[in-house]
Design a protein around this motif. Structure first.
Motif, PDB file in Angstrom:
ATOM      1  N   ALA A 118     -13.383 -25.119  25.004  1.00 51.80           N
ATOM      2  CA  ALA A 118     -12.427 -25.035  23.901  1.00 51.80           C
ATOM      3  C   ALA A 118     -12.954 -24.138  22.794  1.00 51.80           C
ATOM      4  CB  ALA A 118     -12.131 -26.436  23.368  1.00 51.80           C
ATOM      5  N   LYS A 119     -14.279 -24.198  22.546  1.00 47.39           N
ATOM      6  CA  LYS A 119     -14.860 -23.363  21.497  1.00 47.39           C
ATOM      7  C   LYS A 119     -14.807 -21.902  21.889  1.00 47.39           C
ATOM      8  CE  LYS A 119     -18.949 -22.857  18.573  1.00 47.39           C
ATOM      9  NZ  LYS A 119     -20.297 -23.377  18.237  1.00 47.39           N
ATOM     10  N   GLN A 120     -15.171 -21.585  23.140  1.00 45.75           N
ATOM     11  CA  GLN A 120     -15.095 -20.203  23.610  1.00 45.75           C
ATOM     12  C   GLN A 120     -13.644 -19.701  23.590  1.00 45.75           C
ATOM     13  OE1 GLN A 120     -16.879 -20.971  27.416  1.00 45.75           O
ATOM     14  NE2 GLN A 120     -18.888 -20.125  26.807  1.00 45.75           N
ATOM     15  N   PHE A 121     -12.746 -20.568  23.990  1.00 50.50           N
ATOM     16  CA  PHE A 121     -11.306 -20.257  23.991  1.00 50.50           C
ATOM     17  C   PHE A 121     -10.836 -19.872  22.585  1.00 50.50           C
ATOM     18  CE2 PHE A 121      -7.043 -22.082  23.232  1.00 50.50           C
ATOM     19  CZ  PHE A 121      -6.282 -21.371  24.149  1.00 50.50           C
ATOM     20  N   SER A 122     -11.289 -20.628  21.601  1.00 51.22           N
ATOM     21  CA  SER A 122     -10.840 -20.374  20.226  1.00 51.22           C
ATOM     22  C   SER A 122     -11.397 -19.075  19.666  1.00 51.22           C
ATOM     23  CB  SER A 122     -11.240 -21.545  19.322  1.00 51.22           C
ATOM     24  OG  SER A 122     -12.656 -21.631  19.210  1.00 51.22           O
ATOM     25  N   GLN A 123     -12.464 -18.563  20.261  1.00 50.90           N
ATOM     26  CA  GLN A 123     -13.081 -17.331  19.761  1.00 50.90           C
ATOM     27  C   GLN A 123     -12.484 -16.078  20.389  1.00 50.90           C
ATOM     28  OE1 GLN A 123     -17.181 -18.173  20.656  1.00 50.90           O
ATOM     29  NE2 GLN A 123     -17.518 -19.348  18.759  1.00 50.90           N
ATOM     30  N   LEU A 124     -11.662 -16.237  21.417  1.00 50.87           N
ATOM     31  CA  LEU A 124     -11.002 -15.084  22.035  1.00 50.87           C
ATOM     32  C   LEU A 124      -9.855 -14.580  21.151  1.00 50.87           C
ATOM     33  CD1 LEU A 124     -10.785 -16.414  25.696  1.00 50.87           C
ATOM     34  CD2 LEU A 124     -12.410 -14.733  24.799  1.00 50.87           C
ATOM     35  N   ALA A 155      -2.827 -28.304  19.256  1.00 56.48           N
ATOM     36  CA  ALA A 155      -3.806 -28.955  20.129  1.00 56.48           C
ATOM     37  C   ALA A 155      -5.226 -28.636  19.691  1.00 56.48           C
ATOM     38  CB  ALA A 155      -3.579 -28.511  21.573  1.00 56.48           C
ATOM     39  N   LEU A 156      -5.498 -27.400  19.306  1.00 56.56           N
ATOM     40  CA  LEU A 156      -6.828 -27.019  18.837  1.00 56.56           C
ATOM     41  C   LEU A 156      -7.182 -27.742  17.538  1.00 56.56           C
ATOM     42  CD1 LEU A 156      -6.912 -23.181  19.509  1.00 56.56           C
ATOM     43  CD2 LEU A 156      -8.475 -24.862  20.468  1.00 56.56           C
ATOM     44  N   PRO A 158      -5.653 -24.196  30.485  1.00 56.55           N
ATOM     45  CA  PRO A 158      -6.292 -24.030  29.173  1.00 56.55           C
ATOM     46  C   PRO A 158      -7.272 -25.169  28.909  1.00 56.55           C
ATOM     47  CG  PRO A 158      -4.019 -24.751  28.924  1.00 56.55           C
ATOM     48  CD  PRO A 158      -4.209 -24.469  30.368  1.00 56.55           C
ATOM     49  N   PRO A 159      -8.319 -24.916  28.126  1.00 55.87           N
ATOM     50  CA  PRO A 159      -9.323 -25.947  27.865  1.00 55.87           C
ATOM     51  C   PRO A 159      -8.872 -26.986  26.842  1.00 55.87           C
ATOM     52  CG  PRO A 159      -9.890 -23.947  26.709  1.00 55.87           C
ATOM     53  CD  PRO A 159      -8.674 -23.623  27.523  1.00 55.87           C
ATOM     54  N   VAL A 160      -7.652 -26.871  26.371  1.00 53.69           N
ATOM     55  CA  VAL A 160      -7.069 -27.870  25.459  1.00 53.69           C
ATOM     56  C   VAL A 160      -5.767 -28.358  26.073  1.00 53.69           C
ATOM     57  CG1 VAL A 160      -8.138 -27.003  23.340  1.00 53.69           C
ATOM     58  CG2 VAL A 160      -5.962 -26.042  24.111  1.00 53.69           C
ATOM     59  N   ASP A 161      -5.393 -29.560  25.721  1.00 53.73           N
ATOM     60  CA  ASP A 161      -4.197 -30.174  26.296  1.00 53.73           C
ATOM     61  C   ASP A 161      -2.960 -29.704  25.530  1.00 53.73           C
ATOM     62  OD1 ASP A 161      -2.459 -31.710  27.706  1.00 53.73           O
ATOM     63  OD2 ASP A 161      -2.935 -33.589  26.670  1.00 53.73           O
ATOM     64  N   VAL A 162      -2.249 -28.752  26.113  1.00 57.67           N
ATOM     65  CA  VAL A 162      -1.019 -28.233  25.507  1.00 57.67           C
ATOM     66  C   VAL A 162       0.155 -28.847  26.254  1.00 57.67           C
ATOM     67  CG1 VAL A 162       0.311 -26.194  24.876  1.00 57.67           C
ATOM     68  CG2 VAL A 162      -2.192 -26.074  24.987  1.00 57.67           C
ATOM     69  N   GLU A 163       0.961 -29.611  25.553  1.00 57.00           N
ATOM     70  CA  GLU A 163       2.065 -30.330  26.186  1.00 57.00           C
ATOM     71  C   GLU A 163       3.113 -29.361  26.727  1.00 57.00           C
ATOM     72  OE1 GLU A 163       5.275 -33.913  25.168  1.00 57.00           O
ATOM     73  OE2 GLU A 163       3.904 -33.157  23.623  1.00 57.00           O
TER      74      GLU A 163
END
Length: 298
Positions: free
Chosen positions: A189-195, A214-215, A263-268
């Motif tokens: 999730a952290k790497q995802f947020s940095q993209l 979600a983030l 995705p590394p976060v739960d997006v409904e």
């Protein structure tokens, strides 16, 4: 002026038969009525039209000029009434020249209409398909006025007064170009947020969506650098840059050059609905179109 609320339409049928037969007895036989009943109806017709209509003649009866003038319009009127009350004809897709008018976003058109397009063309080759840009604020009025036949919409915000049918449940995926260096293995999730992210904003200019919600629950925020109104542009941007995006899974199907993962976060996800107005609910052609689309999506 004739008071139609007091006019028995059966009288018009009796008049047509009388003009054909020029004889009360034969007319009664065709109408399966007694001769006195037909005579009573003729008397009523004379009152309605303020004309004798049929006069005694050497060989039965002869029509007045008014009666002769009534022949063709009476025939047309009765034929029109018959078509109104006759059972609806069965729908033949191969013969229909309907123009189907559908409201959808570019994603909905890609995910729903495109897979069904070839089958629609083969089954109804004389028909046409018009796809209108989905405008959630206008769809109810468009449906009520008959400007739109079918609408694709998410459950959220769908007008409750329209008929609804769930056509599929959609999930979100993380997408980027196939050789994206950050997507070769799973991302946290952290790497995802940095993209660097791209987003679709139907209203234009938005940089916040369900993924950001979600983030935020994990105390993270992503870097959204591109906001576009259409998914087609978004896909092209993903293929040509190192941008990534969280998009509906069906949008990525059959797109060469994309890599897709959860995705590394739960997006409904969401339910996709098909909406239509009551005026078309029992229309044979519209029923066929709805069933055909469901078959192709199944």
């Amino acid at each position: 002026m004739i008071n139609f609320s007091q006019l028995d339409l059966n009288l018009l049928l009796t008049l047509q038969v009388l003009l054909d037969e020029l004889n009360v007895t034969r007319a009664a036989r065709r109408l399966n009525l007694s001769q006195p009943s037909v005579s009573v109806q003729l008397a009523r017709l004379r009152e309605v039209f303020n004309d004798p209509l049929l006069l005694p003649g050497p060989r039965g009866m002869r029509p007045t000029a008014r009666a002769d003038a009534l022949r063709e319009p009476l025939r047309q009127a009765l034929a029109a009434l018959e078509s109104v009350v006759a059972p609806a004809a069965s729908f033949e897709p191969e013969k229909t020249e309907n123009t189907w008018r559908v409201a959808a976003t570019d994603y909905m058109a890609t995910a729903i209409l495109l897979p069904a397009l070839e089958a629609l063309r083969q089954a109804a080759p004389l028909s046409r398909l018009a796809v209108y840009e989905l405008n959630p604020q206008r769809i109810l009025r468009q449906a009520e006025q008959g400007d739109i036949d079918l609408i694709f919409h998410t459950r959220e915000g769908a007008p409750a007064s329209l008929h609804q049918r769930v056509i599929f449940s959609e999930r979100y995926v993380l997408a980027g170009r196939r050789d994206h260096p950050a997507l070769r293995t799973g991302v946290t999730a952290k790497q995802f947020s940095q993209l660097e992210h791209a987003i679709v904003s139907p209203d234009g200019g938005g940089f916040w969506a369900a993924t950001d919600v979600a983030l935020a629950r994990s105390g993270l925020a992503r870097k959204v650098v591109l906001s576009v109104p259409h998914f087609l542009f978004l896909v092209e941007a993903l293929l040509k840059t190192d941008l990534v995006a969280v998009v509906p899974e069906r949008l990525t199907r059959n797109v060469a050059g994309l890599t897709v993962s959860a995705p590394p976060v739960d997006v409904e996800g969401f339910d996709m609905l098909m909406l239509w107005h009551e005026r078309l609910h029992r229309d044979a052609g519209h029923v066929w179109l709805r069933q055909m689309l469901m078959t192709q999506l199944g």
